[in-house]
Motif scaffolding. Structure first.
Motif, short mmCIF file in Angstrom:
data_model
loop_
_atom_site.label_atom_id
_atom_site.label_comp_id
_atom_site.label_asym_id
_atom_site.label_seq_id
_atom_site.Cartn_x
_atom_site.Cartn_y
_atom_site.Cartn_z
N GLY A 175 0.82 -1.20 0.00
CA GLY A 175 0.00 0.00 0.00
C GLY A 175 0.85 1.25 0.00
N VAL A 176 1.91 1.25 0.81
CA VAL A 176 2.83 2.39 0.85
C VAL A 176 3.48 2.60 -0.51
N HIS A 177 3.89 1.50 -1.12
CA HIS A 177 4.56 1.59 -2.42
C HIS A 177 3.64 2.20 -3.47
N ASN A 178 2.36 1.85 -3.42
CA ASN A 178 1.41 2.42 -4.38
C ASN A 178 1.29 3.93 -4.20
N HIS A 179 1.24 4.37 -2.96
CA HIS A 179 1.17 5.81 -2.69
C HIS A 179 2.44 6.50 -3.19
N LEU A 180 3.58 5.91 -2.90
CA LEU A 180 4.86 6.52 -3.30
C LEU A 180 5.01 6.57 -4.81
N THR A 181 4.55 5.54 -5.49
CA THR A 181 4.63 5.52 -6.95
C THR A 181 3.81 6.66 -7.55
N THR A 182 2.60 6.86 -7.01
CA THR A 182 1.76 7.96 -7.48
C THR A 182 2.40 9.31 -7.19
N LEU A 183 2.92 9.47 -5.98
CA LEU A 183 3.56 10.74 -5.60
C LEU A 183 4.81 11.00 -6.44
N LYS A 184 5.53 9.94 -6.76
CA LYS A 184 6.73 10.08 -7.59
C LYS A 184 6.36 10.54 -8.99
N GLN A 185 5.28 10.00 -9.53
CA GLN A 185 4.82 10.40 -10.86
C GLN A 185 4.40 11.86 -10.88
N GLN A 186 3.95 12.36 -9.74
CA GLN A 186 3.53 13.76 -9.63
C GLN A 186 4.67 14.67 -9.18
N ASN A 187 5.89 14.11 -9.12
CA ASN A 187 7.09 14.88 -8.72
C ASN A 187 7.02 15.40 -7.30
N MET A 188 6.26 14.72 -6.45
CA MET A 188 6.14 15.16 -5.07
C MET A 188 7.06 14.38 -4.13
N VAL A 189 7.58 13.27 -4.59
CA VAL A 189 8.64 12.56 -3.87
C VAL A 189 9.70 12.15 -4.88
N GLN A 190 10.89 11.95 -4.39
CA GLN A 190 11.98 11.45 -5.23
C GLN A 190 12.59 10.24 -4.56
N GLN A 191 13.13 9.35 -5.38
CA GLN A 191 13.67 8.09 -4.90
C GLN A 191 15.17 8.04 -5.11
N ASP A 192 15.88 7.62 -4.08
CA ASP A 192 17.33 7.42 -4.15
C ASP A 192 17.61 6.02 -3.65
N GLY A 193 17.72 5.07 -4.58
CA GLY A 193 17.85 3.68 -4.19
C GLY A 193 16.55 3.20 -3.58
N THR A 194 16.61 2.79 -2.32
CA THR A 194 15.40 2.34 -1.63
C THR A 194 14.81 3.42 -0.72
N THR A 195 15.43 4.59 -0.73
CA THR A 195 15.00 5.67 0.16
C THR A 195 14.18 6.71 -0.61
N TYR A 196 13.11 7.16 0.04
CA TYR A 196 12.24 8.18 -0.56
C TYR A 196 12.32 9.46 0.26
N ARG A 197 12.30 10.58 -0.46
CA ARG A 197 12.32 11.89 0.17
C ARG A 197 11.30 12.79 -0.52
N LEU A 198 10.97 13.91 0.12
CA LEU A 198 10.11 14.88 -0.55
C LEU A 198 10.79 15.40 -1.80
N GLY A 199 10.01 15.62 -2.84
CA GLY A 199 10.56 16.13 -4.09
C GLY A 199 10.70 17.64 -4.11
N PRO A 200 11.52 18.16 -5.02
CA PRO A 200 11.75 19.62 -5.08
C PRO A 200 10.52 20.41 -5.47
N ASP A 201 9.48 19.76 -6.01
CA ASP A 201 8.27 20.51 -6.35
C ASP A 201 7.66 21.18 -5.13
N PHE A 202 7.95 20.64 -3.93
CA PHE A 202 7.39 21.26 -2.73
C PHE A 202 7.97 22.66 -2.50
N LEU A 203 9.14 22.93 -3.08
CA LEU A 203 9.70 24.28 -3.00
C LEU A 203 8.76 25.29 -3.66
#
Length: 262
Positions: free
Chosen positions: A43-71
């Motif tokens: 379930g978490v992965h599905n949310h992160l995948t959607t957020l990543k497509q919207q540039n709201m999170v970014q992925q570095d290996g297995t780690t997820y962080r907020l994306g620069p769009d939040f700026l």
């Protein structure tokens, strides 16, 4: 009559929880997020995948962080904040002239937000204050800005805060009795400024003044933070409070005239 709770979308609530967890960390894995938010890894992965497509999170290996769009969201809020436009230059000048930390605050949903902050040459605890910007302060009773705002809230709003929030003791000077706080807020309304006498952190004092709108409703507050070794005696009790009231008045004028203090 008991009011019916508003309908919410559970999936959106989960997304907001995930974003809040990412905001409060340096990055999290799917497993770590799953443990924190109570969803399955899938379930978490599905949310992160959607957020990543919207540039709201970014992925570095297995780690997820907020994306620069939040700026962009933060910049939009700051660019459209009348309090920042009217008060930024005033706060910057105050920090430059006193050497301390000058900040602009607003209250929303019973939380205190730092929307602008400037360090003077003698500012203390820079790293602490920078880190603190990322979190809204849940307790208004122990800060000068918080008390300045509380003193000018509508009575119903104030009483709701006092009923629903514990007056947590941070130091031996923290006001934890609601009646004592109400009495102090009366003094704040009369004198036009609030003082925090090492009530949030030992060795630190703050002075806050409310910024009022044209309808006398409180818009926010401006504060000055410094060590007890400098904020003492007449400097703390009279000289700087008078400067804070003047600064708040300048911001109020700028708000009414549309002038920007940049």
């Amino acid at each position: 009559m008991t009011s019916t709770p508003p309908k919410t979308i559970k999936a959106v609530e989960h997304t907001c929880t995930i974003l809040n967890e990412l905001r409060g960390s340096g990055g999290l894995t799917v497993t770590e997020l799953s443990d924190r938010v109570g969803l399955t890894p899938g379930g978490v992965h599905n949310h992160l995948t959607t957020l990543k497509q919207q540039n709201m999170v970014q992925q570095d290996g297995t780690t997820y962080r907020l994306g620069p769009d939040f700026l962009l969201y933060g910049a939009h809020i700051r660019n459209n904040s009348g309090l920042i436009q009217a008060g930024k230059g005033v706060a910057d000048k105050l920090a430059h002239e006193t050497g301390e930390i000058a900040s602009l605050h607003l209250e929303h949903d019973r939380k205190l937000f730092v929307i602008h902050e400037r360090f003077g040459d003698n500012a203390i605890g820079r790293s602490y204050h920078i880190e603190k910007r990322a979190e809204a302060t849940k307790y208004l009773h122990c800060t000068a800005s918080g008390k300045a705002i509380l003193a000018h809230l509508p009575e119903e709003h104030l009483e709701t805060i006092l009923e629903e929030q514990d007056l947590v003791e941070f130091t031996s000077n923290t006001i934890t009795d609601p009646d004592e706080l109400r009495s102090e807020l009366e003094v704040v309304r009369e004198q036009g400024f609030a003082l925090s006498r090492e009530e949030e952190m030992n060795g630190v004092r703050t002075i806050g003044a409310p910024v009022l709108g044209a309808d006398d409703g409180v818009v926010g507050a401006i504060s000055l933070v410094g060590p007890t070794s400098r904020l003492k005696g007449d400097t703390f009790e009279q000289e700087y409070p008078e400067r804070m009231v003047e600064a708040a008045n300048m911001i109020e004028i700028n708000l009414q005239t549309g002038d920007a203090e940049l």
